[in-house]
Design a protein around this motif. Structure first.
Motif, mmCIF file in Angstrom:
data_model
loop_
_atom_site.group_PDB
_atom_site.id
_atom_site.type_symbol
_atom_site.label_atom_id
_atom_site.label_comp_id
_atom_site.label_asym_id
_atom_site.label_seq_id
_atom_site.Cartn_x
_atom_site.Cartn_y
_atom_site.Cartn_z
ATOM 1 N N PRO A 11 0.830 -1.208 0.000
ATOM 2 C CA PRO A 11 0.000 0.000 0.000
ATOM 3 C C PRO A 11 0.857 1.248 0.000
ATOM 4 O O PRO A 11 1.899 1.315 0.652
ATOM 5 C CB PRO A 11 -0.813 -0.134 1.288
ATOM 6 N N SER A 12 0.369 2.229 -0.746
ATOM 7 C CA SER A 12 1.080 3.499 -0.797
ATOM 8 C C SER A 12 0.802 4.297 0.463
ATOM 9 O O SER A 12 -0.086 3.975 1.272
ATOM 10 C CB SER A 12 0.625 4.294 -2.020
ATOM 11 N N ALA A 13 1.532 5.373 0.650
ATOM 12 C CA ALA A 13 1.333 6.225 1.815
ATOM 13 C C ALA A 13 -0.084 6.800 1.827
ATOM 14 O O ALA A 13 -0.732 6.903 2.876
ATOM 15 C CB ALA A 13 2.367 7.353 1.810
ATOM 16 N N LYS A 14 -0.601 7.158 0.630
ATOM 17 C CA LYS A 14 -1.960 7.706 0.535
ATOM 18 C C LYS A 14 -2.989 6.684 0.974
ATOM 19 O O LYS A 14 -3.937 6.995 1.701
ATOM 20 C CB LYS A 14 -2.230 8.152 -0.903
ATOM 21 N N GLU A 15 -2.823 5.419 0.545
ATOM 22 C CA GLU A 15 -3.751 4.356 0.922
ATOM 23 C C GLU A 15 -3.711 4.098 2.425
ATOM 24 O O GLU A 15 -4.741 3.842 3.061
ATOM 25 C CB GLU A 15 -3.433 3.085 0.144
#
Length: 214
Positions: A11-15
């Motif tokens: 998962p990305s930081a935004k997710e």
């Protein structure tokens, strides 16, 4: 020949931020519901309330002061609605109350709101502005009518010129003051229209109630 990577998605930081925000929102919502229940859940009749409220005959006698103040043109069936304007629990019982108002007109059912001596003049004026065409408001001191909790109601029908109690108690129990059948109170009113009924005491249980006396 093409190959497919089996590397798991990271998962990305935004997710991660979105996921944590949703989790935080759910946690705060559950905490809010828990706090609301802790603040408002109480017995309809608490140990310190007037013991006469457990007995149908004694309860009927307590309402004589209110019944003597009914408008002269009151219908044969009367609903006394216990109204505390500062009670958060009014919102959870409003569905049942609205259903009663929609099911019966003025000629079929007179609706009288009873409030305590602590209700302010401004709150009474606002009530009359919003409900004056449908409801009468009586302000009765607790010494004359020692109610236990709000919201709640009593139903009376006129028998041989005198009002007799058919129902006394809560709109429902539990955190949402629910009843199994939305036609529960309309059915009681229809029975009262046909003649003597009850009295039915519905006072044993916990729910979203405010003490009548602050």
């Amino acid at each position: 020949m093409s190959t497919t990577s089996n590397t798991p998605h990271k998962p990305s930081a935004k997710e991660l931020v979105i996921g944590l925000s949703v989790l935080l929102w759910l946690t705060l919502t559950l905490l809010g519901l828990w706090w609301f229940q802790q603040q408002t859940l109480r017995p309809f009749i608490a140990p310190e309330d007037d013991a006469r409220l457990w007995q149908a005959q004694a309860t009927e006698a307590l309402f004589q002061t209110a019944l003597q103040q009914l408008p002269a043109d009151s219908s044969d069936v009367v609903l006394l609605h216990f109204w505390n304007p500062d009670c958060l629990c009014n919102q959870v019982s409003q569905r049942h109350f609205n259903g009663i108002l929609e099911a019966f007109n003025d000629a079929e059912l007179s609706v009288i709101a009873i409030t305590s001596e602590h209700t302010s003049a401004a709150q009474i004026a606002e009530f009359n502005r919003l409900n004056g065409q449908r409801m009468t408001l009586l302000q009765i001191p607790a010494a004359q009518l020692p109610l236990s909790a709000s919201p709640g109601l009593a139903l009376f029908n006129r028998v041989n010129g005198e009002y007799r109690m058919g129902y006394f108690g809560a709109y429902g129990f539990g955190a949402l003051c629910s009843v199994a059948n939305d036609d529960f109170f309309p059915n009681i009113i229809r029975n009262l229209q046909r003649g003597p009924y009850g009295p039915f005491m519905n006072v044993a249980g916990d729910g979203c109630f405010c003490s009548w006396e602050p």
